[in-house]
Write a protein that holds these residues in place. Structure first.
Motif, PDB file in Angstrom:
ATOM      1  N   ARG A  65       2.676  -9.786  17.773  1.00  0.00           N
ATOM      2  CA  ARG A  65       1.644  -8.862  18.242  1.00  0.00           C
ATOM      3  C   ARG A  65       0.289  -9.360  17.798  1.00  0.00           C
ATOM      4  O   ARG A  65       0.099  -9.672  16.618  1.00  0.00           O
ATOM      5  N   LEU A  98       4.515  -3.917  22.175  1.00  0.00           N
ATOM      6  CA  LEU A  98       3.704  -4.856  22.936  1.00  0.00           C
ATOM      7  C   LEU A  98       3.769  -4.461  24.404  1.00  0.00           C
ATOM      8  O   LEU A  98       4.832  -4.106  24.900  1.00  0.00           O
ATOM      9  N   ASP A 138      -2.805  -5.048  21.475  1.00  0.00           N
ATOM     10  CA  ASP A 138      -1.420  -5.348  21.825  1.00  0.00           C
ATOM     11  C   ASP A 138      -1.117  -5.110  23.298  1.00  0.00           C
ATOM     12  O   ASP A 138       0.046  -5.085  23.705  1.00  0.00           O
TER      13      ASP A 138
END
Lengths: 202, 163, 294, 660
Positions: free
Chosen positions: D373, D488, D350
């Protein structure tokens, strides 16, 4: 510079921010730090990467990047009186990650030396511990935990330090009662003597 | 490097127009301070530099000669600096035979963007020459007023073999 | 037979007896001969370098000088703190000016051209992993291990010149070779609070607490470490941490040499599991017996 | 000979550290100098007029100007003396600014040095000869290297200007980096809507020929007459017939290849069309992953192709074209963030790059414009942006600012809010670099209207905790450490020079700087020219640039090309080598050494071999002059005697001293 002194006091009392008079920047201080650390303070562009990585920040009064900034602006007193100097664990996180390849941990070390020489010890207990440790090394040639603990407790007055751990440690034979005396301990002692006699140790 | 009180020495530089001369310009534009001894002669390419020029400079009493061109493979004329490298390397080995201290001659590569590097090269070479001191001369009188001598030099014919 | 000078370090005589013992036993088993530095003295540890670099260097240099007298140019130590001091001393003494200052404090002058390496590095670089694999009699199958390297074993990289400064793998690889399951422990090089356990206990509580927490998150049955100070903070002080942070950590903290010795089937007596404060039996119990392992 | 000397003050630039009047006075004592003066700005109009006036009044036949570097104003002053009726080669310059006043501290030493440089110039001028340039035809065709937005702009402008254009693109489609972007700052308009039509124009313009999947193999010749060899790499698809229907792409069984156009966010088939709007819209096979080409079986694409245009036997082909001018628009590449181990070195899925995020945001991207993600496909709530990844960082040898990251990061925070209204963006920055029309307002909007949380500080480490990533950074404004639990992390990776730029530079004789960006001819006055006549720069190949700047440079380069090719004939620099037949022994050494094949062997009327220089081909490097054992071939304007005269001016021959 006197503003510096009072400001630090006020700060301790949580009374006020301190105002720095940049015009009276102590440039000799900056030069000395640079000379003793062989680092270029000006290379720091205050990105804060050192502070970002520093595990000790929570215990500091000035974050590492602030210390760097204070040095840049020649605020000698504020730096040498800072708590942070004594709490730096030399874990090298700042040095390893600095984008400008400045050995920040070394600079903290150097400032701590200068603080000692100037007779400051804002984190008294840390200084006492270090002194006790070296004292026991000077006496026995090696670190002798039990003796060092005793010395530390008496000097710092913190007689209950880690008493809770003592039993376990002793039980497991981790705290020998008698120090390891080495033959060469006079040699080691002489190292300290010569050092105290002074000369050029910077 | 040489402060005002230090007497300037005679250092001649041969620089290719595209890289090193540009690098010297860049150093100037960036105000990179340098010793003042060096006098630069501009040539199109380091490949244009005849070893004769260097030998002549040194025999005429230059204390040092510095040659600089484009980095190998960067030559504006594709391969001029390769020829230069071979010729100058030969010359460097040959100089002692003529009784000239080879340390008085150096060649290097500096690109048009390397102002900093040029400053370094000039400073270092000038320091070296000042350490070596003035080149031995055959006739102290020749230390006389450069200007009048130069005028004569101007009027004098240059050697016929180079039409 | 690989031969190298050995510097046990003070803690090896006290708080980390088991580390020293297991290290010697393991090296013996793997044909690495450790030659003790005669009458070695304390390297000065962190207190010294926080006081003065010349003093610190001199204290370490006394031992480097001994190594030179032994006619050797390599010394190994299990303790990262000693390692840092020895390496720093040697490095700083490359500067002749500094060397004179340091030697001025010494009876026996030191050139400083001795290379100090951690025992871990010696094992990683001089012992064939296949040899280790072949000698494993009790594979560590079944136990989940978090490898914690401590902050200064690999940092700063320019000085330590071993493994990776953000994600070291030497112990991970070793433990995997022994059959253990290595969990993805992210804070491998984060500081545990170092020597502040005594003067500023709260710092260690917080920093070591964070490590234990991270270890628990990734489901570690146990930690392995290569540093006496880290081990002490995580193990001896785990009770203090539980009280300070209202936690219930019960994660044993081994020295990697202990588990290595265990896998090699060495005599438990030399491994000194009994010296650990957090009872390791639960964790060791997870290890499947060879019979099942097969 | 009657020489006039003009010492320029350049305001205080020279006069500040050089005593110009005394230099002028000294100059009067030099041979043939009949007039000498100092002037405030020689290059200014009054300055130039004064020179012309002096030439007329004092009927000078040669002029020396001591001022800035000849690389700056030599052309200017040559035109000046020409206006006064002198030949432009009866002029010499002494560089007393860059080489004297700006680098020397001591006024005395500077003044002395300046005087000597002037003397050198005088001595050279005394041996100068009028030179008359030759004129030659130019090829009315332009080569544009690189099909990014800068190259596209340059190509279209040149084509609209009536020139024939050859565009060479290394990738399978033109469009470059811009084609990958979702939106553009500061207008947030759709990138492909802006670029798409221009790409189509390239395909359809009658004056433009496009070679995709092609690279420059070799470059020969000189301004007006370059000979280019293009290597068209094997695509294993006959593009003449391919309709771009995409049947083969659907059927291809091999899908192991990381999709380059989508920045490796997904896998691509071995035979592929990068994206729907690709130009040219043709399929191409990647040999490394093609089962047929590797294992010799499969060939499914060939079976399904309706026009049977798959050709597994296809080989690279070389194409030769002559062009009059070249525009280099090879763009940039993205910094490889794996050089920052503290960001996980790819261990944490991520943590992605800004360009990967663009693809994620793009409706035509692998996620259809949904932000997910990579690890678990969940929609992120906390998105952390880290700026200056590979910019302004000495430790990774990228001390320069990439310029556009601040802006695209602001854009991405805005888009994040649009895509995920209940999301929160955090931006770790060192400084916001937002000069440009409506740029700073745009960044403010990201903060004020879209609530992006800007944190002033770098990030020291990223580590996973549960399914979150803990981003630990500094807030230097608050003076402490901060931690953000992120879903993220987007790294604003900086720009570095395009792979292969240096190698291409060698072929074009355009020199790259230490970071591989091409060096322009003059930072202020010649931003799109190079030191090689006829070769121009456009876009990020010269240094990091955003889209508006790249487009402007594309047009600027085109303007330069059109200017160049608008002339029916070009004048060659007459400072070329000349053979003295009387001295030439026809050994042919010069012919061997000339890098440009500018010397041919001829026979004199007695049938003896002689060297002869082809004026328009000779580039004036002078390698031959040094090679000739006879001194028979001399480089005009840089003859042995001219250079030796300069040497003698600096180091007078000792013999004269001895005669004293």
């Amino acid at each position: 510079m006197s503003t510096g002194r009072f400001a630090v006091l006020y700060r301790k009392l949580g009374m006020s921010m301190q105002i720095f008079d940049l015009a009276t920047a102590d440039l000799e201080f900056v030069a000395e730090v640079e000379a003793r650390s062989h680092q270029k303070i000006r290379n720091c562009y205050q990105c804060g990467n050192c502070t970002a990585g520093c595990p000790y920040t929570f215990a500091y009064d000035y974050s590492v990047s602030q210390i760097m900034r204070l040095i840049q602006t020649g605020q000698k007193e504020a730096v040498l009186k800072s708590r942070s100097l004594w709490l730096c664990g030399s874990c090298q996180s700042c040095t390893t990650r600095c984008p400008n390849m400045i050995d920040v941990a070394l600079i903290m070390d150097v400032c701590r030396h200068m603080a000692r020489e100037a007779g400051y010890a804002t984190e008294r207990s840390v200084k006492i511990f270090a002194d006790s440790f070296l004292a026991s090394v000077e006496r026995h040639g090696r670190a002798y935990e039990l003796g060092l603990m005793a010395a530390y407790m008496t000097r710092s007055g913190r007689v209950f330090t880690d008493v809770d751990l003592a039993p376990q440690a002793l039980m497991r034979g981790k705290l020998p009662f008698k120090p390891h005396q080495i033959q060469g301990r006079e040699q080691v002692a002489r190292i300290f003597e010569r050092f105290r006699k002074g000369g050029d140790n910077v | 490097m040489p402060a005002q009180d230090v007497r300037e020495l005679r250092i001649v530089g041969f620089l290719c127009n595209w890289c090193s001369y540009g690098g010297a310009d860049t150093a100037g534009v960036s105000r990179f301070t340098q010793p003042t001894d060096l006098r630069i002669i501009r040539v199109p390419c380091s490949g244009r530099i005849d070893p004769l020029f260097i030998v002549r400079s040194l025999m005429n009493g230059a204390d040092g000669v510095l040659v600089s061109g484009c980095h190998p493979r960067d030559c504006h004329y594709a391969e001029g600096n390769f020829y230069a490298r071979r010729r100058l390397e030969m010359l460097k080995r040959f100089l002692p035979i003529t009784g000239i201290d080879a340390r008085r001659f150096e060649f290097t590569w500096v690109s048009a963007s390397e102002g900093q590097r040029w400053q370094h090269v000039v400073t270092e070479f000038t320091r070296r020459i000042h350490e070596l001191g003035p080149a031995p001369t055959f006739n102290p009188a020749s230390e006389a007023d450069w200007n009048t001598l130069a005028v004569k030099a101007g009027q004098g014919q240059t050697c016929p073999c180079h039409g | 037979m690989f031969k190298i000078a050995y510097y046990p370090g003070c803690s090896g005589q006290g708080t980390s007896l088991e580390y020293d013992k297991s290290t010697r036993a393991v090296c013996k088993a793997l044909d690495v001969e450790l030659v003790d530095i005669p009458d070695w003295s304390c390297c000065g540890s962190s207190p010294a370098h926080t006081v003065n670099h010349v003093l610190s260097a001199a204290l370490s240099a006394r031992n480097l000088a001994q190594v030179e007298v032994m006619g050797m140019d390599k010394v190994t130590t299990p303790c990262p703190s000693c390692l840092t001091n020895l390496r720093t001393a040697a490095h700083k003494m490359e500067d002749p000016e500094f060397r004179t200052k340091a030697n001025a404090l010494l009876d026996v002058p030191c050139n400083g051209d001795v290379d100090a390496q951690s025992v871990l590095q010696v094992l990683a670089e001089n012992v064939d992993p296949e040899l280790i694999k072949s000698k494993v009699v009790r594979p560590l199958t079944g136990i989940k291990i978090a490898c914690y390297y401590g902050c200064i074993m690999n940092r700063p990289p320019e000085l330590m010149r071993f493994d990776h400064h953000e994600n070291p793998m030497a112990m991970d690889n070793l433990m995997t070779a022994l059959g253990a399951e290595v969990v993805p422990f992210a804070l491998k090089v984060e500081c545990c609070g170092a020597s502040y356990g005594i003067p500023r206990n709260d710092i260690v509580m917080r920093l070591s607490g964070k490590l234990l927490d991270a270890g628990r998150d990734v489901g570690a049955d146990a930690f392995v470490t290569a540093c006496p100070l880290c081990q002490m903070n995580l193990d001896l002080r785990q009770g203090q941490i539980n009280r300070a942070l209202h936690e219930k950590f019960r994660i044993p903290v081994f020295y990697y040499t202990q588990l290595l010795g265990y896998a090699l089937g060495l005599d438990r007596a030399v491994l000194g599991f009994e010296k650990l404060c957090v009872d390791p039996r639960l964790a060791l119990g997870k290890i499947k017996q060879p019979a099942q392992a097969r | 000979m009657r020489i006039g000397v003009f010492i320029c003050h350049c305001g205080s630039n020279i006069a500040g550290t050089v005593d110009c009047p005394s230099v002028a006075a000294t100059a009067l004592t030099y041979p043939d100098v009949v007039f000498s003066t100092d002037t405030m700005y020689a290059c200014s109009e009054p300055g130039q007029d004064a020179i012309i006036q002096a030439i007329k009044d004092k009927n000078l036949d040669g002029v020396v100007v001591a001022s800035c570097t000849p690389r700056m104003h030599e052309p200017t002053f040559r035109r000046t003396v020409e206006r006064a009726g002198l030949n432009r080669y009866m002029f010499e310059m002494a560089n007393i600014r860059e080489h004297v006043s700006w680098i020397g501290k001591s006024k005395d030493l500077n003044t002395g040095k300046a005087a000597e440089l002037v003397r050198m110039a005088v001595e050279k001028l005394r041996r100068d000869k009028p030179l008359i340039p030759k004129r030659f035809e130019t090829v009315k065709r332009v080569l544009v290297i690189g099909g990014g937005v800068a190259g596209i702009q340059a190509a279209l402008d040149c084509a609209d200007g009536g020139q024939e254009v050859i565009m060479v693109e290394r990738e399978q489609t033109i469009g470059g980096k811009m084609a990958k972007l979702d939106k553009t700052f500061p207008t947030v308009d759709c990138s492909s809507c802006v670029l798409g039509p221009k790409m189509v124009d390239i395909a359809q313009h009658p004056n433009i020929t496009l070679y995709a999947c092609s690279e420059i193999e070799a470059v020969g010749g000189y301004v007006g007459n370059f000979q280019i060899t293009i290597r068209k790499k094997a695509t294993y698809v006959n593009w003449k017939d391919c309709t771009g229907c995409g049947l083969c792409v659907e059927k291809c069984p091999s899908r192991k290849l990381p999709d380059a156009f989508n920045e490796g966010l997904c896998k691509a088939p071995s035979i592929n069309i990068p994206f729907p709007q690709a130009i040219p819209k043709k399929a191409a096979i990647t040999a490394e992953s093609c089962i047929m080409l590797q294992k010799g079986k499969c060939g499914l694409c060939a079976k399904v192709c309706p026009v049977k245009c798959i050709d597994f036997e296809q080989k690279d082909e070389l194409i030769n074209v002559d062009v009059g001018a070249i525009v280099v628009a090879t763009g940039y590449d993205l910094f490889d963030w794996h050089k920052y181990p503290q960001y996980g070195e790819g261990r944490y899925p991520d943590v992605i790059t800004s360009m990967q995020y663009e693809r994620m945001l793009s409706a035509s991207g692998p996620t259809g414009g949904h932000v997910k993600r990579p690890s678990d496909g969940k929609e992120p709530k906390n998105v952390v942006f880290i700026q200056c990844v590979g910019s302004r960082d000495k430790s990774v040898d990228r001390p320069y600012c990439s310029g556009f990251c601040c802006m695209y990061t602001a854009k991405q925070t805005i888009l994040t809010k649009d895509h995920i209204p209940d999301s929160q963006s955090y931006v770790f920055y060192m400084d916001i670099r937002s000069p440009g029309k409506l740029y700073d307002e745009f960044v403010r909007r990201a903060m004020e209207e879209y609530g992006a949380q800007y944190v002033r500080g770098r990030v020291a480490m990223i580590y996973p905790k549960g399914d979150k990533l803990i981003v630990r950074g500094a807030d230097t404004l608050a003076g402490t450490q901060v931690e953000v639990p992120a879903d993220l992390v987007v790294l604003a990776v900086g720009a570095e020079s395009a792979k292969g730029a240096v190698a291409l530079g060698e072929k074009l004789r355009v020199c790259p700087d230490q970071y591989g960006f091409f060096v322009e001819s003059h930072p202020k006055l010649k931003p799109v020219e190079t030191n090689t006549a006829g070769v121009f720069l456009a876009g990020a190949c010269q240094g990091p640039k955003d889209i508006p700047a790249s487009v402007s440079q594309g047009s600027a380069a085109a303007a330069k090309v059109l200017g160049l090719l608008s002339k029916a004939m070009l004048e060659s620099d007459p400072a070329v080598s000349r053979v003295n037949p009387a001295r030439c022994v026809g050994c042919g050494k010069c012919i061997q050494t000339c890098p440009f094949g500018a010397i041919k062997e001829v026979q004199d009327r007695f049938g003896n071999p002689k060297a002869e220089v082809i004026d328009t081909v000779c580039q004036g490097c002078g390698i031959c002059t040094v090679t000739c054992p006879q001194g028979a071939i001399q480089l005009e304007h840089f003859t042995d005697n001219q250079i030796l005269a300069e040497v003698n001016a600096l180091c007078p021959p000792k013999m004269f001293a001895n005669y004293e």
